[in-house]
Every structure is written in structure tokens, then in C-alpha cells.
Design an enzyme around this catalytic site. Structure first.
Site, mmCIF file in Angstrom:
data_model
loop_
_atom_site.group_PDB
_atom_site.id
_atom_site.type_symbol
_atom_site.label_atom_id
_atom_site.label_comp_id
_atom_site.label_asym_id
_atom_site.label_seq_id
_atom_site.Cartn_x
_atom_site.Cartn_y
_atom_site.Cartn_z
ATOM 1 C CG HIS A 154 27.493 17.073 54.796
ATOM 2 N ND1 HIS A 154 28.865 17.028 54.783
ATOM 3 C CD2 HIS A 154 27.154 18.321 54.373
ATOM 4 C CE1 HIS A 154 29.337 18.205 54.379
ATOM 5 N NE2 HIS A 154 28.323 18.996 54.129
ATOM 6 C CD GLU A 204 23.263 14.187 55.415
ATOM 7 O OE1 GLU A 204 24.103 13.277 55.404
ATOM 8 O OE2 GLU A 204 23.408 15.242 56.072
ATOM 9 C CG PHE A 220 29.131 25.552 49.110
ATOM 10 C CD1 PHE A 220 28.020 25.088 49.795
ATOM 11 C CD2 PHE A 220 29.753 26.704 49.582
ATOM 12 C CE1 PHE A 220 27.540 25.731 50.922
ATOM 13 C CE2 PHE A 220 29.282 27.365 50.704
ATOM 14 C CZ PHE A 220 28.181 26.881 51.381
ATOM 15 C CE LYS A 250 30.147 18.577 58.316
ATOM 16 N NZ LYS A 250 30.006 17.145 57.965
ATOM 17 C CG HIS A 262 31.195 22.022 57.820
ATOM 18 N ND1 HIS A 262 32.038 21.042 57.337
ATOM 19 C CD2 HIS A 262 30.314 22.304 56.811
ATOM 20 C CE1 HIS A 262 31.677 20.734 56.101
ATOM 21 N NE2 HIS A 262 30.641 21.488 55.767
ATOM 22 C CB CYS A 286 31.761 20.621 52.586
ATOM 23 S SG CYS A 286 31.774 22.403 52.851
#
Length: 412
Positions: free
Chosen positions: A302, A313, A398, A334, A339, A163
Site C-alpha cells: 500500500h 505495513e 481509512f 505510489k 495515492h 483507499c
């Protein structure tokens, strides 16, 4: 001495608009592009919602024969790149093609090609698998197809960091221009993974929201967030050296100021709990730009709407910006488009550029009550008109990949 790098073109294919203008206007209107999955029957799946691109026809952007040799993620990239090139006014007949490159990432490539071909393999045997399976499936083909379509012979890369792919691709394109490897780079990300195996796989990981209410599925930083909603699309920008842009009289949207990249070295799916890795990426981007935390007006987070991401975050932003973290505007794109995985960073970078250009920070849709530990200003309710001189865009992938790109108002 490294060269200054500016943004001169924007292109987007998203769940809320298949052009930059329609996408941006939808963001300002808090339009949510999430609905029940239409690509297959999701009745037996834990996750039944996704943010699909609507009304996309590849033939509107490229030769039909070329389109048939591309999977959807490549088609999206070519379409977004076409808009970005046209927006920039770049005339390849006047350019050295070996100094115009591509840095477009995809986290996955084509799961659909895998899915269809595996069914053929099981039902009809190995000799019936399509000969173009591999070149249509592999994730670098988006960057490859963009170069073929537009005659771009320079550096061509595909950073694959889940991502964080789109943001890393923009950062690496920035570096390539800074140090003279290219004069112009098309950069960003693309993804199209809303398919049976994609949804089943992410759902099995308990990463996806199980909500069946489109307006309350992707709700970053909310106390009732329960996972992300899969989206798809592409965001591509034209970056070029300031000298090159001025020489051809290009319109300059903004300047790329800095780039930071780190790894948590902690867990394959969870960010580091103290936020240290993502914080260091932000700190590195600020240092690269020669700027201080107090210079940041806006953070495009994010903000996935998973419990761990949003909490950690938030900690990262506090670590990186200190007391100033409570004074910046933060939002999550998002919340409206889901996403976009490898494409997220490309589309969110465009959001930062438009925020600088128009002086507006969009709302985080779906956010009603901040979750425990989420105590910053996430632009709840409505968007805000304000001067944005410096914005940072964060992406976390990830594997622990963290990437931050800082973009600022251009001043000659």
C-alpha cells in the site's frame, strides 16, 4: 467446487500514462508524475503538489454527449474499461450480457460536483442547482456508466472502502466468478478528487505531504516521508472464469489465486500498530490460494508515504510472511503516481500482473534512506529483472479496511 479465475484484459488511466503500456513503461523508467497542482491555485494550501492525469480527453473514449453526463471519475473508469475490453478481445455480441458484470469502486465519487453545486446554492439559490448533480456525484456511477457504455447487464457493484476500494472490488469480482454469479467481470477502481475541498480536507488531516519538491514528496518507507501525494486515475481489469477464457481463445495474463479482507477495528485513520489486521488479510489470501509465504516473490505494498502506514505495513508483512519477509521484493507504485485513493488497488493490481508477465519489479522512487523500523527490501535505487511467479497487492483504507489480492503466473 469453485472455478479458477484468470486475467484477460488490462486498462489504465494514470498520472504517468493513459494506457497500460505507457504506464508500465513509465514505471520501469522511474518516471514521477507529480507536480504543482494545476487544477486550481494551491498557493494558500499546505499541500501544493499532486499527481494529475495529463492529456486526457473524454471524447477520445466515448460519445461527447455521454461524457458531458459524467464527472471525471466516471470518465476515467469508462476509458480504462474500454482499453481493458479491447485488450481482452471480449465480443459482447457473443456473450450473455447478464453473465458479464462490473465491480468498480470509487472511494469518494465527485467532490467537484459537490463543490460547484454548493457554490451555486449559496450564490443563486436552491432552484439553480443542476438536476444531474446527484447522478453525477454518487460513487456507484462509475460502475453504472461502464455497464451502460458497454451493455454489461450482470452483477454490478461498487465497494466503497476508501483507499481499499479498488482491491476489494477486484476481490469481490473474483469471488463472483468463482461461485458462478458471472462468467466475466470488469473490476477495479477509479478516482478524481484533486480539487480545492479534497486537498484542503486531506491536508487538514495532516495526511498530505507538504513538500514542494516533486521528486521528494511521495517517498514511501523513507526516513523523511511526511505524507501522501494525491493522485487520480483508474485501473480496470477483465477477469473471467478459466473455462470461459479458454473457450473463446483469450490471451491469459495471469491467474487470480486468492483474496483476503479484514478490518483493524482500531482507529478511523491509523492502521493497527502491530500490523495484525493487514497481516491477516495477506494470510487469508495465501490460504485461499493454497500457497505458503515462501511462494511469494513480490509484494506491491500500500506504501502511502505516511509515517504510520509504512511502519505498520512493514510489521504486517513480517507477521504474514515470517522470515520470508526479508527475501521478497517490495515496492510502492505510489512513489511515482501518488495515492489514487479508491483507484489505487486497480492500478497496483495491473502493476502486479505486468510484473509477472515481464519478469520485472519496479523501483520505489524517492526512497533514499529507510526509516526506523522499515528494514525490508523495498527495491531501492533501480528496478530488478526477476521471475515473478506469485505477487500480492495490499490496500489499506481509512476505517481500518484491509484487502489483499494474490495473483500468480498462469499454468494450464
Amino acid at each position: 467446487m469453485s472455478r479458477r479465475v484468470v486475467v484477460t484484459g488490462l486498462g489504465a488511466i494514470t498520472p504517468i500514462g493513459n494506457s497500460v503500456d505507457s504506464f508500465w513503461n513509465s514505471l520501469k523508467e522511474k518516471k514521477v508524475g507529480i507536480d504543482r497542482i494545476s487544477y486550481f491555485d494551491p498557493s494558500g494550501y499546505k499541500a501544493k503538489l499532486a499527481a494529475e492525469v495529463k492529456g486526457f480527453n473524454a471524447k477520445d473514449y466515448m460519445d461527447p454527449k455521454a461524457a458531458r453526463r459524467m464527472e471525471l471519475f466516471s470518465q476515467y473508469a469508462v476509458a480504462a474499461a474500454k482499453e481493458a475490453i479491447e485488450d481482452s478481445g471480449l465480443d459482447m455480441s457473443k456473450e450473455d450480457p447478464f453473465m458479464v458484470g462490473v465491480s468498480i469502486g470509487s472511494g469518494i465519487g465527485s467532490m467537484q460536483a459537490f463543490e460547484k453545486s454548493y457554490k451555486v446554492l449559496l450564490e443563486k439559490g436552491p432552484n439553480r442547482v443542476a438536476p444531474l448533480l446527484v447522478p453525477m456525484m454518487i460513487s456507484n456511477m462509475a460502475a453504472g456508466n461502464v455497464s451502460i457504455q458497454f451493455g454489461l447487464k450482470g452483477k454490478n457493484i461498487n465497494v466503497v472502502t476508501a483507499c481499499a476500494s479498488g482491491t476489494h472490488c477486484i476481490g469481490e469480482a473474483f469471488r463472483s466468478i468463482q461461485y458462478g454469479e458471472a462468467d466475466v467481470m470488469l473490476a477495479g477502481g477509479t478516482e478524481a478528487s484533486i480539487c480545492e475541498i479534497g486537498v484542503a480536507g486531506f491536508a487538514a488531516l495532516t495526511a498530505l505531504s507538504t513538500s514542494e519538491d516533486p521528486m521528494h514528496a511521495s517517498r514511501p518507507f523513507d526516513e523523511n516521508r511526511d505524507g501522501f501525494v494525491m493522485g487520480e486515475g483508474s485501473g480496470v481489469v477483465v477477469l473471467e472464469s478459466l473455462e470461459h477464457a479458454l473457450a473463446r481463445g483469450a490471451k491469459i495474463y495471469a491467474e487470480v489465486g486468492g483474496y483476503g479482507a479484514t478490518c483493524d477495528a482500531y482507529h478511523i485513520t491509523s492502521p493497527a500498530e502491530d500490523g495484525s489486521g493487514a497481516a491477516r488479510a495477506m494470510i487469508n489470501a495465501l490460504k485461499d490460494a493454497g500457497m505458503k509465504p515462501e511462494d511469494v516473490d513480490y509484494v506491491n505494498a500500500h506504501g502511502t508515504s505516511t509515517h504510520h502506514n509504512d511502519l505498520f505495513e512493514t510489521k504486517a508483512i513480517k507477521l504474514a510472511l515470517g522470515d520470508h519477509a526479508y527475501k521478497v521484493k517490495i515496492n510502492s507504485t505510489k512513489s511515482m503516481i501518488g495515492h489514487l485513493l479508491g483507484a489505487a488497488g486497480g492500478v497496483e493490481f495491473i502493476t502486479c500482473v505486468k510484473s509477472i508477465e515481464e519478469g520485472f519489479v519496479h523501483a520505489t522512487a524517492g526512497l533514499e534512506t529507510e526509516g526506523e523500523g522499515c528494514d525490508l527490501d523495498y527495491t531501492k535505487g533501480e528496478g530488478v529483472a526477476m521471475d515473478v511467479n506469485c505477487a500480492i497487492s495490499n490496500s489499506l483504507g481509512f476505517g481500518g479496511h484491509n484487502a489483499t489480492v494474490l495473483v500468480k503466473k498462469y499454468q494450464g
